[in-house]
Design a protein around this motif. Sequence first.
Motif, PDB file in Angstrom:
ATOM      1  N   VAL A  30       0.941  -1.252  -0.105  1.00  0.00           N
ATOM      2  CA  VAL A  30      -0.045   0.043  -0.108  1.00  0.00           C
ATOM      3  C   VAL A  30       0.770   1.291  -0.124  1.00  0.00           C
ATOM      4  CG1 VAL A  30      -1.656   1.308   1.352  1.00  0.00           C
ATOM      5  CG2 VAL A  30      -1.889  -1.098   1.241  1.00  0.00           C
ATOM      6  N   ILE A  31       0.601   2.212  -0.950  1.00  0.00           N
ATOM      7  CA  ILE A  31       1.089   3.578  -0.950  1.00  0.00           C
ATOM      8  C   ILE A  31       0.201   4.749  -0.471  1.00  0.00           C
ATOM      9  CG2 ILE A  31       2.587   5.127  -2.180  1.00  0.00           C
ATOM     10  CD1 ILE A  31       3.786   2.992  -3.892  1.00  0.00           C
ATOM     11  N   ILE A  32       0.669   5.298   0.511  1.00  0.00           N
ATOM     12  CA  ILE A  32      -0.237   6.725   1.015  1.00  0.00           C
ATOM     13  C   ILE A  32       0.728   8.024   0.646  1.00  0.00           C
ATOM     14  CG2 ILE A  32      -1.575   7.591   2.735  1.00  0.00           C
ATOM     15  CD1 ILE A  32      -1.819   4.747   3.926  1.00  0.00           C
ATOM     16  N   ARG A  33      -0.012   8.730  -0.214  1.00  0.00           N
ATOM     17  CA  ARG A  33       0.765  10.065  -0.529  1.00  0.00           C
ATOM     18  C   ARG A  33      -0.075  11.017   0.476  1.00  0.00           C
ATOM     19  NH1 ARG A  33       1.569  12.693  -6.225  1.00  0.00           N
ATOM     20  NH2 ARG A  33      -0.573  13.139  -6.034  1.00  0.00           N
ATOM     21  N   THR A  34       0.729  11.833   1.311  1.00  0.00           N
ATOM     22  CA  THR A  34       0.065  12.699   2.145  1.00  0.00           C
ATOM     23  C   THR A  34       0.730  14.239   1.993  1.00  0.00           C
ATOM     24  OG1 THR A  34      -0.327  13.552   4.453  1.00  0.00           O
ATOM     25  CG2 THR A  34       1.545  11.972   3.855  1.00  0.00           C
ATOM     26  N   PRO A  35       0.006  15.255   2.055  1.00  0.00           N
ATOM     27  CA  PRO A  35       0.698  16.765   2.141  1.00  0.00           C
ATOM     28  C   PRO A  35       1.282  17.114   3.330  1.00  0.00           C
ATOM     29  CG  PRO A  35      -1.770  16.910   2.317  1.00  0.00           C
ATOM     30  CD  PRO A  35      -1.317  15.369   2.105  1.00  0.00           C
ATOM     31  N   HIS A  36       0.967  16.230   4.387  1.00  0.00           N
ATOM     32  CA  HIS A  36       1.612  16.608   5.778  1.00  0.00           C
ATOM     33  C   HIS A  36       3.111  16.240   5.720  1.00  0.00           C
ATOM     34  CE1 HIS A  36      -2.291  17.327   7.080  1.00  0.00           C
ATOM     35  NE2 HIS A  36      -2.768  16.237   6.891  1.00  0.00           N
ATOM     36  N   ASP A  37       3.826  17.080   6.611  1.00  0.00           N
ATOM     37  CA  ASP A  37       5.360  16.652   6.969  1.00  0.00           C
ATOM     38  C   ASP A  37       5.369  15.267   7.683  1.00  0.00           C
ATOM     39  OD1 ASP A  37       4.816  17.431   9.658  1.00  0.00           O
ATOM     40  OD2 ASP A  37       5.263  19.460   9.278  1.00  0.00           O
ATOM     41  N   THR A  38       6.878  14.867   7.952  1.00  0.00           N
ATOM     42  CA  THR A  38       6.860  13.626   8.608  1.00  0.00           C
ATOM     43  C   THR A  38       6.502  13.697  10.000  1.00  0.00           C
ATOM     44  OG1 THR A  38       8.741  13.256   7.049  1.00  0.00           O
ATOM     45  CG2 THR A  38       8.500  11.822   9.235  1.00  0.00           C
ATOM     46  N   PHE A  39       6.567  14.730  10.823  1.00  0.00           N
ATOM     47  CA  PHE A  39       6.214  14.974  12.105  1.00  0.00           C
ATOM     48  C   PHE A  39       4.788  14.772  12.171  1.00  0.00           C
ATOM     49  CE2 PHE A  39       4.685  17.698  15.878  1.00  0.00           C
ATOM     50  CZ  PHE A  39       5.163  16.687  16.834  1.00  0.00           C
ATOM     51  N   THR A  40       3.826  15.442  11.437  1.00  0.00           N
ATOM     52  CA  THR A  40       2.591  15.576  11.483  1.00  0.00           C
ATOM     53  C   THR A  40       1.981  14.030  11.170  1.00  0.00           C
ATOM     54  OG1 THR A  40       2.581  17.834  10.798  1.00  0.00           O
ATOM     55  CG2 THR A  40       0.510  16.838  10.753  1.00  0.00           C
ATOM     56  N   VAL A  41       2.605  13.409  10.223  1.00  0.00           N
ATOM     57  CA  VAL A  41       2.192  12.084   9.851  1.00  0.00           C
ATOM     58  C   VAL A  41       2.249  11.336  10.883  1.00  0.00           C
ATOM     59  CG1 VAL A  41       2.637  10.047   8.231  1.00  0.00           C
ATOM     60  CG2 VAL A  41       2.601  12.321   7.356  1.00  0.00           C
ATOM     61  N   ALA A  42       3.660  11.295  11.658  1.00  0.00           N
ATOM     62  CA  ALA A  42       3.789  10.181  12.801  1.00  0.00           C
ATOM     63  C   ALA A  42       2.717  10.636  13.998  1.00  0.00           C
ATOM     64  CB  ALA A  42       5.091  10.528  13.492  1.00  0.00           C
ATOM     65  N   ARG A  43       2.410  11.761  14.386  1.00  0.00           N
ATOM     66  CA  ARG A  43       1.257  12.099  15.029  1.00  0.00           C
ATOM     67  C   ARG A  43      -0.104  11.716  14.874  1.00  0.00           C
ATOM     68  NH1 ARG A  43      -1.672  16.559  15.797  1.00  0.00           N
ATOM     69  NH2 ARG A  43      -0.451  17.791  14.144  1.00  0.00           N
ATOM     70  N   LEU A  44      -0.260  11.927  13.609  1.00  0.00           N
ATOM     71  CA  LEU A  44      -1.669  11.378  13.186  1.00  0.00           C
ATOM     72  C   LEU A  44      -1.723   9.776  13.209  1.00  0.00           C
ATOM     73  CD1 LEU A  44      -2.402  13.960  10.338  1.00  0.00           C
ATOM     74  CD2 LEU A  44      -3.561  13.939  12.521  1.00  0.00           C
ATOM     75  N   ILE A  45      -0.666   9.244  12.642  1.00  0.00           N
ATOM     76  CA  ILE A  45      -0.751   7.662  12.889  1.00  0.00           C
ATOM     77  C   ILE A  45      -1.059   7.132  14.039  1.00  0.00           C
ATOM     78  CG2 ILE A  45       0.814   5.481  12.859  1.00  0.00           C
ATOM     79  CD1 ILE A  45       1.920   6.839  10.065  1.00  0.00           C
ATOM     80  N   ASN A  46      -0.362   7.672  15.226  1.00  0.00           N
ATOM     81  CA  ASN A  46      -0.429   7.259  16.599  1.00  0.00           C
ATOM     82  C   ASN A  46      -1.906   7.486  17.180  1.00  0.00           C
ATOM     83  OD1 ASN A  46       2.124   6.455  17.068  1.00  0.00           O
ATOM     84  ND2 ASN A  46       2.672   8.598  17.701  1.00  0.00           N
ATOM     85  N   GLN A  47      -2.482   8.609  16.577  1.00  0.00           N
ATOM     86  CA  GLN A  47      -3.704   9.016  16.968  1.00  0.00           C
ATOM     87  C   GLN A  47      -4.855   8.169  16.191  1.00  0.00           C
ATOM     88  OE1 GLN A  47      -4.389  13.045  16.317  1.00  0.00           O
ATOM     89  NE2 GLN A  47      -3.057  13.835  18.090  1.00  0.00           N
ATOM     90  N   SER A  48      -4.658   7.288  15.063  1.00  0.00           N
ATOM     91  CA  SER A  48      -5.441   6.527  14.297  1.00  0.00           C
ATOM     92  C   SER A  48      -6.060   5.235  14.819  1.00  0.00           C
ATOM     93  CB  SER A  48      -4.982   6.255  12.833  1.00  0.00           C
ATOM     94  OG  SER A  48      -4.408   7.309  12.422  1.00  0.00           O
ATOM     95  N   ILE A  49      -7.260   5.186  14.719  1.00  0.00           N
ATOM     96  CA  ILE A  49      -7.786   3.762  15.396  1.00  0.00           C
ATOM     97  C   ILE A  49      -8.119   2.803  14.109  1.00  0.00           C
ATOM     98  CG2 ILE A  49      -9.917   2.754  16.652  1.00  0.00           C
ATOM     99  CD1 ILE A  49     -10.104   5.893  17.802  1.00  0.00           C
ATOM    100  N   PRO A  50      -7.775   1.614  14.525  1.00  0.00           N
ATOM    101  CA  PRO A  50      -8.044   0.494  13.312  1.00  0.00           C
ATOM    102  C   PRO A  50      -9.402   0.498  13.036  1.00  0.00           C
ATOM    103  CG  PRO A  50      -6.309  -0.328  15.118  1.00  0.00           C
ATOM    104  CD  PRO A  50      -6.800   0.846  15.584  1.00  0.00           C
ATOM    105  N   VAL A  51      -9.858   0.420  11.846  1.00  0.00           N
ATOM    106  CA  VAL A  51     -11.405   0.186  11.571  1.00  0.00           C
ATOM    107  C   VAL A  51     -12.124  -1.192  12.311  1.00  0.00           C
ATOM    108  CG1 VAL A  51     -12.740  -0.800   9.483  1.00  0.00           C
ATOM    109  CG2 VAL A  51     -10.641   0.955   9.233  1.00  0.00           C
ATOM    110  N   ASN A  52     -11.284  -2.312  12.634  1.00  0.00           N
ATOM    111  CA  ASN A  52     -11.769  -3.419  13.307  1.00  0.00           C
ATOM    112  C   ASN A  52     -12.230  -2.825  14.531  1.00  0.00           C
ATOM    113  OD1 ASN A  52      -9.697  -3.179  14.371  1.00  0.00           O
ATOM    114  ND2 ASN A  52      -8.881  -5.390  13.294  1.00  0.00           N
ATOM    115  N   CYS A  53     -11.807  -1.709  15.010  1.00  0.00           N
ATOM    116  CA  CYS A  53     -12.144  -1.625  16.633  1.00  0.00           C
ATOM    117  C   CYS A  53     -13.637  -0.890  16.691  1.00  0.00           C
ATOM    118  CB  CYS A  53     -11.120  -0.336  16.814  1.00  0.00           C
ATOM    119  SG  CYS A  53      -9.493  -1.047  17.311  1.00  0.00           S
ATOM    120  N   PHE A  54     -14.033  -0.290  15.515  1.00  0.00           N
ATOM    121  CA  PHE A  54     -15.442   0.164  15.604  1.00  0.00           C
ATOM    122  C   PHE A  54     -16.563  -0.231  14.573  1.00  0.00           C
ATOM    123  CE2 PHE A  54     -12.847   3.284  13.106  1.00  0.00           C
ATOM    124  CZ  PHE A  54     -13.749   3.214  11.920  1.00  0.00           C
TER     125      PHE A  54
END
Length: 349
Positions: A30-54
């Motif tokens: 899987v390739i994901i392209r984002t306009p955010h910088d590396t720090f913002t991406v790392a922070r958002l990943i940590n805040q993400s919840i797996p789909v199977n959780c809800f």
Amino acid sequence: LDLNVSCIVVCQGAEISDEIIAQARRKEIVIIRTPHDTFTVARLINQSIPVNCFMTKEGLITFGMKDYVDDVKAVMATKKFRDFPVLDGNKSFLGFISRRRLLNSRRKQVILVDHNEKSQAVDGVEEADVLEIIDHHRLSSIQTIGPVFFRNQPVGCTATIIYQMYQEEEIEIDSVTASLLCSAIISDTLMFRSPTCTSLDEASARRLAEIGNINIEELALEMFNAGSNLKGKSAEEIIFLDFKQFTVNETVIGVGQVNSMNTSELREIKAMVLPHMEEARKKNNLDMIFFMLTDIVTESTRLLCCGPEALSKVIMAYDLNEDTEDIILRGVVSRKKQLVPTLVGALQQ
């Protein structure tokens, strides 16, 4: 890519070459392209919840493509969800239907041709928007939301009315359509022998035959022979081959008919159908069934009947002897004009 990672996140909207995308596709990466910088991406990943959780797999409220709108509305009214999944026949996801879209849904638009009874219409006609009715039968139980164009003429076949409409609109009729309309008139009027046949029916059929370049007599013979050739069909299929249902007061009756130019063939059909009529009556929740075996050559009908009081009603309707068992109706060939009105009159008494 060489390390076979599961996912690559490309930051700051960097371009990804077609070669890299092709390699990733081959390896199912899987390739994901984002306009955010590396720090913002790392922070958002940590805040993400797996789909199977809800997400859930059980107790889902779904609809099928053939569900009626009113049924869907009733279910939606009891739930607080905004969107509902729609599945196909294999339970595969097709898309969502929302409350807002459903409220703005347009009714199916239909034109009733050659009938105006609810029992003879397609399933769900009460939910449709009836635009027109073109018919030649008695008026019955169809109700419409608003005024409609209603054309009902006492002719032998609705195809005659359709041909009139072509003429009135000055639309040239092609040979295939002309042949189909001519065939319908021949069938409905028993090649102009039925008492329902009018001079307009015959004139229309002969003009349509010229356009379609067909011989009426030859076509009629082929049609009636093909229509009465019931090899391979079960008794129940024969009963409901040309069958119409009517409601008189609270009595529901059904009338089937087979036309033939061969008397011995009609006897064979009688022997096949008669033992199964009672079963067909109960299976379809009918009070009475009448089956017409119409001989076109002799212009008569042998009438089979089953159901409580069915025989007595026929005897009363046609003033027959009370001990009559084999019912032969001389001169009766039309279900619409000669049989149904007489039976309805007897049932209403």
